[in-house]
Scaffold this motif. Structure first.
Motif, PDB file in Angstrom:
ATOM      1  N   GLU A 497       0.829  -1.198   0.000  1.00 59.97           N
ATOM      2  CA  GLU A 497       0.000   0.000   0.000  1.00 59.97           C
ATOM      3  C   GLU A 497       0.863   1.247   0.000  1.00 59.97           C
ATOM      4  OE1 GLU A 497      -3.692   1.951   2.584  1.00 59.97           O
ATOM      5  OE2 GLU A 497      -2.955  -0.071   3.020  1.00 59.97           O
ATOM      6  N   ASN A 498       0.447   2.260  -0.758  1.00 56.87           N
ATOM      7  CA  ASN A 498       1.148   3.535  -0.815  1.00 56.87           C
ATOM      8  C   ASN A 498       0.128   4.636  -1.073  1.00 56.87           C
ATOM      9  OD1 ASN A 498       2.734   5.786  -1.274  1.00 56.87           O
ATOM     10  ND2 ASN A 498       4.209   4.736  -2.590  1.00 56.87           N
ATOM     11  N   GLN A 499      -0.348   5.264  -0.013  1.00 56.14           N
ATOM     12  CA  GLN A 499      -1.395   6.271  -0.130  1.00 56.14           C
ATOM     13  C   GLN A 499      -0.888   7.592  -0.689  1.00 56.14           C
ATOM     14  OE1 GLN A 499      -4.635   5.934   0.249  1.00 56.14           O
ATOM     15  NE2 GLN A 499      -4.471   3.766   0.795  1.00 56.14           N
ATOM     16  N   GLU A 500       0.398   7.690  -0.935  1.00 56.25           N
ATOM     17  CA  GLU A 500       0.963   8.922  -1.497  1.00 56.25           C
ATOM     18  C   GLU A 500       0.753   9.017  -3.008  1.00 56.25           C
ATOM     19  OE1 GLU A 500       2.275  11.289   0.456  1.00 56.25           O
ATOM     20  OE2 GLU A 500       1.732   9.992   2.130  1.00 56.25           O
ATOM     21  N   ILE A 501       0.363   7.934  -3.609  1.00 51.83           N
ATOM     22  CA  ILE A 501       0.238   7.906  -5.064  1.00 51.83           C
ATOM     23  C   ILE A 501      -1.125   8.440  -5.493  1.00 51.83           C
ATOM     24  CG2 ILE A 501       0.335   6.456  -7.121  1.00 51.83           C
ATOM     25  CD1 ILE A 501       2.961   6.738  -5.568  1.00 51.83           C
ATOM     26  N   ASP A 502      -1.114   9.370  -6.434  1.00 50.65           N
ATOM     27  CA  ASP A 502      -2.347   9.925  -6.984  1.00 50.65           C
ATOM     28  C   ASP A 502      -2.805   9.036  -8.136  1.00 50.65           C
ATOM     29  OD1 ASP A 502      -4.481  11.523  -7.702  1.00 50.65           O
ATOM     30  OD2 ASP A 502      -3.239  12.819  -8.991  1.00 50.65           O
ATOM     31  N   GLY A 503      -3.555   8.030  -7.807  1.00 58.03           N
ATOM     32  CA  GLY A 503      -4.014   7.073  -8.808  1.00 58.03           C
ATOM     33  C   GLY A 503      -4.328   5.774  -8.122  1.00 58.03           C
ATOM     34  N   VAL A 504      -3.525   4.764  -8.381  1.00 60.85           N
ATOM     35  CA  VAL A 504      -3.654   3.472  -7.708  1.00 60.85           C
ATOM     36  C   VAL A 504      -2.737   3.495  -6.494  1.00 60.85           C
ATOM     37  CG1 VAL A 504      -3.306   0.985  -7.922  1.00 60.85           C
ATOM     38  CG2 VAL A 504      -4.241   2.284  -9.845  1.00 60.85           C
ATOM     39  N   ASN A 505      -3.299   3.351  -5.308  1.00 59.85           N
ATOM     40  CA  ASN A 505      -2.545   3.561  -4.071  1.00 59.85           C
ATOM     41  C   ASN A 505      -1.703   2.348  -3.700  1.00 59.85           C
ATOM     42  OD1 ASN A 505      -5.554   5.088  -2.885  1.00 59.85           O
ATOM     43  ND2 ASN A 505      -3.843   6.102  -3.908  1.00 59.85           N
ATOM     44  N   ARG A 506      -0.842   1.916  -4.608  1.00 62.51           N
ATOM     45  CA  ARG A 506       0.018   0.768  -4.375  1.00 62.51           C
ATOM     46  C   ARG A 506       1.375   0.966  -5.054  1.00 62.51           C
ATOM     47  NH1 ARG A 506      -3.784   0.201  -1.636  1.00 62.51           N
ATOM     48  NH2 ARG A 506      -4.914  -1.684  -1.007  1.00 62.51           N
ATOM     49  N   THR A 507       2.388   0.322  -4.490  1.00 57.64           N
ATOM     50  CA  THR A 507       3.697   0.233  -5.107  1.00 57.64           C
ATOM     51  C   THR A 507       3.921  -1.210  -5.538  1.00 57.64           C
ATOM     52  OG1 THR A 507       4.626   2.012  -3.748  1.00 57.64           O
ATOM     53  CG2 THR A 507       6.182   0.515  -4.798  1.00 57.64           C
ATOM     54  N   PHE A 508       4.307  -1.398  -6.785  1.00 62.92           N
ATOM     55  CA  PHE A 508       4.579  -2.719  -7.337  1.00 62.92           C
ATOM     56  C   PHE A 508       6.092  -2.894  -7.443  1.00 62.92           C
ATOM     57  CE2 PHE A 508       0.467  -1.331  -8.687  1.00 62.92           C
ATOM     58  CZ  PHE A 508      -0.343  -2.459  -8.660  1.00 62.92           C
TER      59      PHE A 508
END
Length: 590
Positions: A497-508
């Motif tokens: 999970e990454n709520q900092e992302i403006d879009g899909v709140n995930r880091t792959f």
């Protein structure tokens, strides 16, 4: 950079149907009463004829006052209205009708109506029947889900309805592409070399549910000994054709209800049921994600005149398949995509199928059959061929412009949503199969998986086709199609999970170790409302919205560098050509 897509004008978008259906749509297109088998003023033809396609045209002619009555009266009315039909408007041959009405349950509330039509005589274009179940497919933008589903049963030589496409004109105005679903009756039995005088019944306990005297949705979850006159009770509860043997059905229901899952159930099941047919029926429904089937979307058949005969199961109603189903607050007219439909029979109270799945001997047989069907029969190539064959065949019919004054007088368009996105939306069928198969394999233990939202696969010189990075719950994080293996090795994908992302709140994250492989990478994200999938990773609870602007980007922990990617928000995926080597992180952002 995303693919080009055609945008419909604002005036046309205003026609899009947005009404939601009930959260649980029985989608029951056959509401006829139990029965024994029996025995104008026209408009000028449209100049915008549909040419050059292999879809039979149907020209329905009704008096304009009858058309007005049909579309203005209570949609649930089963009173039949008069009309006649032609296969060619310039032909002198008239096909007389014995009346028509709307069909379906909540489907009758949709803009584009489905029809139940009776003819005075049997018709060759209806497989020799005089009945027509003409489904509108309004909830299916691909307009292929039902047709492909029925083809699968035909592929297995399973007794089931056949399906065929038709272009429907009403008083010479094109009103859309439809699919006819063969009626389940004595004609169907004869077509499958089954005794026409046998017991043919369909459970309608769900339709009689009142929470008191009838407090379950399936007769197989009901203690039949509660009924004083059991045959009469079943005759009231079940839909049927001809003269069923109610005593045989009573015995079946009583046995299922009273026998616990396990060895005794397995032994009796093999005595009473055509096991292979029941297993195939279940398997196909799991493959296509038809979760409604276990309630009342099937018929039971027994040749009660043959003492050695076994019960058969006949499927029905395949409009909500391949990921198409209701979503909370949206109904069935939605563009959400999910494939993680559970491998059980849900909350339908159907002990017949529940106990089958709870009996190890039968469950093992089902799992083996699923693997066989996925690997040898209903392969990705099978669906790809069906997809392209039918898409080529129906494309022109699907894409008729609703702004054309020669089309769609009685409803807005062929299906809900944007016509300009047809290729993207229909692609959901193939994407569903790819991802659904991975989910099923994980659920039945046919994949070597290691954890939730993490997956490791080996890519070497012998790797053929796409590699799916699937976690232990069956969620596909990514797919990689190698074109060049520089160095083979293990590659791991994970999601955080990454709520900092403006879009899909995930880091792959990807760790390729010493491997270096070139090819096409597809990354998937979740965008659903919590059922049946694991929730929504997109920043909003919208199915499409601004997701066309999403792009895949490399991520260093603070900065996202956009890549040249393509997106299909109808299937929640982004694709790039890349090389996997070392450690990298990706995000999906605007």
């Amino acid at each position: 950079m995303k693919k080009f897509r055609f945008i419909l004008p604002v005036s046309l978008l205003a026609l899009v149907f947005t009404a939601a259906c009930s959260p649980e749509d029985p989608a029951d297109p056959d509401v006829e009463e139990n029965e024994q088998e029996p025995e104008e003023e026209l408009t000028e033809p449209s100049d915008e004829a549909i040419e050059g396609q292999d879809v039979q045209d149907l020209y329905l002619y009704m008096d304009n006052t009858d058309v007005s009555e049909l579309y203005s009266r209570d949609v649930n009315s089963d009173d039949r209205l008069d009309g006649h039909m032609k296969l060619d408007p310039d032909d002198d041959e008239i096909i007389e009708l014995d009346g028509l009405r709307f069909r379906g349950n909540t489907a009758r509330g949709l803009d584009k109506k489905s029809f139940n039509i009776r003819f005075e005589d049997d018709q060759d274009f209806l497989f020799g029947s005089n009945r027509m179940n003409l489904n509108a497919m309004y909830r299916d933008p691909s307009m292929m889900r039902e047709k492909i589903s029925w083809d699968m049963f035909a592929e297995l030589d399973h007794p089931a309805p056949r399906a065929e496409y038709f272009n429907l004109y009403i008083n010479d105005v094109f009103e859309g592409l439809y699919v006819h679903i063969e009626r389940i009756d004595q004609d169907l039995l004869a077509n499958h070399d089954l005794n026409e005088e046998g017991t043919l019944v369909r459970d309608d306990m769900r339709g009689h549910y009142n929470g008191d005297t009838i407090d379950v949705y399936s007769s197989f979850g009901f203690d039949i000994t509660r009924a004083d006159d059991q045959p009469h009770f079943l005759e009231e509860i079940f839909r049927y054709r001809g003269n069923p043997h109610w005593g045989e059905l009573t015995s079946l229901i009583e046995w299922v209800y009273q026998t616990p899952a396990g060895p005794e159930f397995a032994e009796k099941f093999q005595e009473e049921m055509n096991v292979d047919r029941f297993i195939d029926w279940l398997a196909v429904h799991f493959l296509i994600g038809d979760i409604d089937a276990f309630g009342d979307d099937y018929w039971l058949y027994l040749d009660h005149e043959d003492p050695d005969a076994k019960w058969e199961v006949i499927p029905w109603d395949k409009n909500l398949t391949f990921g198409s189903h209701t979503r909370s607050d949206y109904g069935v007219l939605n563009d959400y995509f999910a494939y993680e439909y559970p491998m059980d029979v849900g909350s339908w109270d159907n002990h017949l199928f529940m106990k089958l799945l709870e009996t190890p001997e039968l469950k093992e047989k089902l799992d083996e059959r699923l693997v066989q069907l996925m690997g040898d029969v209903f392969t990705y190539d099978y669906f790809e061929e069906k997809f392209h064959t039918y898409q080529d065949r129906i494309y022109d019919s699907v894409m008729v412009d609703p702004s054309d004054r020669g089309a769609f007088d009685l409803h807005p368009q062929n299906h809900f949503g944007e016509l300009g996105d047809y290729e993207y939306r229909s692609e959901a069928i193939l994407d569903f199969i790819e991802l659904r198969y991975q989910y099923i394999k994980a659920q039945i233990g046919a994949l070597d998986t290691e954890g939730t939202l993490t997956a490791t696969e080996t890519i070497d010189d012998d790797t053929e086709g796409p590699v799916y990075f699937t976690d232990d719950q069956g969620w596909v994080i990514s797919k990689f199609e190698p074109t060049n293996v520089v160095n083979e090795g293990d590659i791991t994908f994970s999601v955080e999970e990454n709520q900092e992302i403006d879009g899909v709140n995930r880091t792959f994250s990807v760790n390729a170790g010493d491997a270096e492989v070139e090819g096409t990478l597809t990354i998937y994200y979740r965008n659903d409302l919590g059922w049946p999938a694991g929730g929504n990773w997109y920043k909003e609870n919208t199915a499409i919205g601004e997701q066309w602007d999403l792009t895949l980007a490399e991520y260093d922990g603070s900065t996202a560098t956009p890549l040249d990617s393509t997106i299909n928000p109808y299937t929640n995926k982004l694709t790039i050509d890349t090389s996997l080597t070392g450690e990298n992180q990706y995000v999906i952002t605007h």
